[in-house]
Design an enzyme around this catalytic site. Structure first.
Site, PDB file in Angstrom:
ATOM      1  N   GLU A 185      48.376  31.906  35.261  1.00  0.00           N
ATOM      2  CA  GLU A 185      47.280  32.579  35.968  1.00  0.00           C
ATOM      3  C   GLU A 185      46.361  33.346  35.016  1.00  0.00           C
ATOM      4  O   GLU A 185      45.149  33.376  35.192  1.00  0.00           O
ATOM      5  CB  GLU A 185      47.836  33.511  37.055  1.00  0.00           C
ATOM      6  CG  GLU A 185      48.417  32.783  38.264  1.00  0.00           C
ATOM      7  CD  GLU A 185      49.811  32.205  38.013  1.00  0.00           C
ATOM      8  OE1 GLU A 185      50.433  32.572  36.995  1.00  0.00           O
ATOM      9  OE2 GLU A 185      50.282  31.395  38.829  1.00  0.00           O
ATOM     10  N   HIS A 199      55.091  35.396  49.265  1.00  0.00           N
ATOM     11  CA  HIS A 199      53.986  34.549  49.733  1.00  0.00           C
ATOM     12  C   HIS A 199      53.204  35.228  50.849  1.00  0.00           C
ATOM     13  O   HIS A 199      52.561  34.554  51.645  1.00  0.00           O
ATOM     14  CB  HIS A 199      54.505  33.203  50.243  1.00  0.00           C
ATOM     15  CG  HIS A 199      55.132  32.351  49.188  1.00  0.00           C
ATOM     16  ND1 HIS A 199      56.389  32.572  48.720  1.00  0.00           N
ATOM     17  CD2 HIS A 199      54.664  31.285  48.515  1.00  0.00           C
ATOM     18  CE1 HIS A 199      56.686  31.664  47.799  1.00  0.00           C
ATOM     19  NE2 HIS A 199      55.654  30.872  47.647  1.00  0.00           N
TER      20      HIS A 199
END
Lengths: 410, 337
Positions: B60, B129
């Site tokens: 990322e 999540h």
């Protein structure tokens, strides 16, 4: 207890500490001219040795020897010498200015002048560097005005960055110098992104990433190598190994790997080590890597083996962690003196001309400093407006910042 | 006009932007050939080629660092972080690099990037999540932060974000990807194809960043919400019968202070609803603004409804999620004040 002795943690230590005798026996120095110069489209696996050796051009006698020599003219080398002398004189004056309280902080390049000064000459206009804090030579060698650099250091009313950045954290798009971040290694992967963009647009421009030996431990260093390797980005991945990350010797960041350059090998990136105190070697290697990038052959890792003679910054005291005379024992010598000797041997320079050049350069630096101080220093004279605090956070000032600016009285 | 899910609207926004501007590039983990785990970028690589829409390594910080470098070059990167929960390795690049490059270089370099990330819970995603990290971004000067609540807004706002000269964090409530959601998890989900805000123009249009939308006019209390919670607030209003004015912020930074102030000065009461944890959440900022600007109009203390101050649990998801019952109790409380 099983068959083994209890575990123990390994913490690397430098060869010596303050009070000890300097020891660079771990730095294996090959003879100048002994390392081959491969063709630029060589397969990375064929030049693995170059990640463990040191490419050198200038020998002890000041002669330029071997396959990496002979790529610069007398005039270009003379310019290189003057660039390094300029950077050294600039450093000395700014260090003094910091001691006089004219700015908060300074970082000098003593001993490392060849790296950035020579590298800049291997790039073209329009290429972009993503530097860290010890590459002001990129600006000096590109003709960026010293006065502007000083205005930035003094955070005065003429500071091109309006007093927002720490001293020496320059920015110049025009001179291919990306705005410096204090957070280490972030720029490394940004350089790869810039190079990817150039490739996406089928441009001819290349990028150069800069990092110190200590910061290679940061995640973003590895992110950059992953991205550069994956997309074969036209980028030169520079690692300046000056032996010290503030007080921490380079063995801490390097860990078990043979050299910093060798880290490129696992990514399939050609990796070279070069004598960072040898202007001619730095230039030749940088030019080789730049040609690779421009010919769409992808990234190159270059480790510059050098030594940080000065303190890390004006906030640092190196005598607390290394022998005081260590710099004098550095086996690769002084980059300015080595190039000076070479030019004298070449018959285009002399001690007298060198002394004269030193005096001229000192005068130039003093004149620039006078002009910059005319615009103010950190605590005296002209300074950026408080209004500047609020400008430029966004392209257009949003309402809440405008309210805060008005509250501040501007 | 076409009927679109939020996924399709987001994809359409990137499609329209890529067609209009060759400098727009889209990349992230799995976004190229496959089209993203939520299929938001499906078809873009086939249409625009793999140098304009491509897969990245799972890194990322690398995605953001590369995007920043590309923006410095002159491209307009629109990147995807697969889940907002995976954003943290890139947090340094977003908050200390992208957000400050214009300021620290005095405009010499700029960073017009968009960072898209699916956010929020309600999909049995567990603690890794389901996060809603908007307050971590609204606290950072130099960033713009957007949370759409429906396909129509998502497309118009995303096109605006891609055109914006500054870095924009675009948080997509994944619970809303396929249809509006009022917090009643046991009820069948109504798809966007049966909802007026699923009607989305196929071509180019924009919605300005920084403008809230009044989703329901009312006079008794102002409910300030965004993302999934807009639908929960509307459900709670309907179920309690309280005449609430429901404001969908759409953009958290910059925030539409004028619309909030005008509404609260009219109603005299305010409830702030968000899915993120309560403490130091964005609701605190809204409550403070209301206190600063509407104090003499308030007839009751501002009440916040939010996720609990715990990680997002898996099995007890519906006890964590601020549903209409909790919002209803807050409305009743503020009406009594």
């Amino acid at each position: 207890m099983g068959d083994f002795a209890p575990l123990s943690l390994h913490v690397p230590e430098p060869a010596v500490r303050p009070g000890g005798a300097p020891d660079f026996s771990n730095v294996k120095i090959p003879k100048a001219g002994s390392v081959p110069r491969p063709i630029v489209d060589v397969a990375p696996e064929e030049i693995r040795d170059l990640a463990y050796s040191i490419i050198r051009v200038l020998n002890r006698d000041g002669e330029a020897v071997g396959p990496w020599a002979g790529v610069l003219t007398d005039e270009e080398i003379l310019t290189g010498l003057r660039d390094m002398m300029r950077l050294r004189a600039f450093d000395a004056r700014m260090l003094m200015a910091q001691r006089q309280g004219k700015t908060s902080f300074y970082m000098q390049h003593l001993g490392e002048e060849a790296v950035s000064c020579a590298f800049r000459k291997a790039l073209d206009k329009g290429d972009m560097n993503f530097p860290t804090y010890r590459q002001a030579g990129l600006l000096i060698a590109d003709g960026y005005p010293m006065v502007e650099m000083m205005n930035q250091i003094f955070s005065n009313e003429a500071d091109p960055l309006r007093g927002r950045q720490l001293p020496i954290m320059y920015s110049s798009k025009e001179h291919g110098f990306f705005t410096i971040s204090g957070n280490l290694a972030t720029q490394y992967v940004q350089a790869v992104g810039w190079a990817m963009a150039s490739a996406i647009k089928s441009d001819g421009k290349i990028a150069a990433a800069w990092i110190g030996d200590g910061s290679t431990a940061e995640s973003d260093f590895h992110s950059a190598l992953v991205f550069a390797s994956t997309y074969k980005a036209p980028v030169i991945l520079n690692i300046v190994n000056n032996q010290w990350a503030i007080s921490t010797f380079q063995g801490i960041a390097r860990g078990g790997s043979g050299t910093f350059a060798a880290r490129g090998l696992g990514f399939g990136i050609p990796a070279l080590r070069v004598d960072g105190n040898d202007y001619l070697a730095v230039y030749a290697v940088a030019k080789w890597a730049a040609e690779r990038a421009r010919r769409n052959l992808g990234p190159t890792v270059i480790e510059y083996v050098t030594y940080r003679v000065g303190a890390h910054s004006t906030s640092d005291d190196p005598s607390a962690y290394r022998p005081k005379t260590e710099s004098e024992s550095w086996p690769l010598g002084d980059p300015v003196l080595r190039l000076k000797k070479h030019l004298i041997i070449r018959g285009v320079w002399s001690e007298e001309r060198h002394a004269q050049a030193e005096a001229e350069i000192l005068d130039e630096v003093i004149q620039a400093q006078k002009e910059a101080e005319g615009h103010g220093t950190l605590h005296a004279g002209g300074r950026p407006s408080v209004r500047d605090i609020f400008e430029g956070v966004y392209a257009e000032m949003p309402a809440h910042i405008r309210r805060q600016r008005q509250k501040a009285g501007y | 006009m076409a009927r679109m899910t939020m996924i399709e609207a987001v994809r359409s926004a990137m499609d329209v932007s890529m067609a209009r501007n060759d400098d727009v590039v889209v990349f992230g983990e799995d976004v190229g050939y496959f089209g993203g785990v939520f299929r938001c970028t499906q078809g873009l690589q086939a249409k625009y080629g793999k140098t304009r829409c491509f897969d990245t390594p799972i890194n990322e910080s690398g995605i953001l660092g590369a995007a920043i470098g590309m923006a410095a070059y002159g491209l307009k990167p629109c990147v995807e972080i697969q889940f907002a929960d995976y954003m943290y390795p890139a947090y340094d690049q977003i908050t200390q690099e992208a957000a400050r490059i214009r300021y620290r270089s005095n405009g010499d370099f700029t960073c017009p990037i968009v960072v898209r990330m699916p956010t929020g819970g309600g999909i049995f995603g567990g603690q890794t999540h389901s996060q809603s990290p908007e307050a971590l971004f609204t606290h950072v000067c130099g960033l713009k932060v957007i949370v759409p609540s429906n396909p129509y807004d998502a497309k118009g706002l995303l096109i605006s974000a891609i055109e914006d000269p500054d870095p924009v964090i675009f948080l997509e409530p994944k619970r809303l990807y396929n249809g509006p959601f009022d917090g009643h998890h046991e009820k069948p989900v109504t798809p966007w194809s049966k909802h007026e805000q699923g009607e989305v123009p196929e071509g180019y249009y924009t919605i300005p960043i920084g403008k809230a939308d009044i989703r329901r006019q009312g006079s008794a209390v102002t409910v300030v919400a965004y993302g999934t919670m807009v639908h929960v607030a509307l459900a709670a209003t309907e179920e309690t019968g309280i005449d609430a004015e429901v404001i969908d912020l759409r953009s958290l930074a910059p925030i539409d202070l004028a619309t909030i102030v005008q509404s609260v000065q009219k109603t005299g009461r305010c409830v702030v609803v968000h899915e993120a944890t309560l403490t130091s959440g964005f609701g605190g900022e809204v409550a403070a603004l209301v206190q600063e600007h509407c104090f003499y109009h308030l007839e009751a203390p501002v009440v916040r409804v939010a996720g609990w101050d715990t990680p997002y649990p898996h099995a007890q998801e519906w006890d964590y999620f601020p549903g209409p019952a909790r919002v209803g109790r807050a409305l009743a409380e503020v009406m009594e004040g």
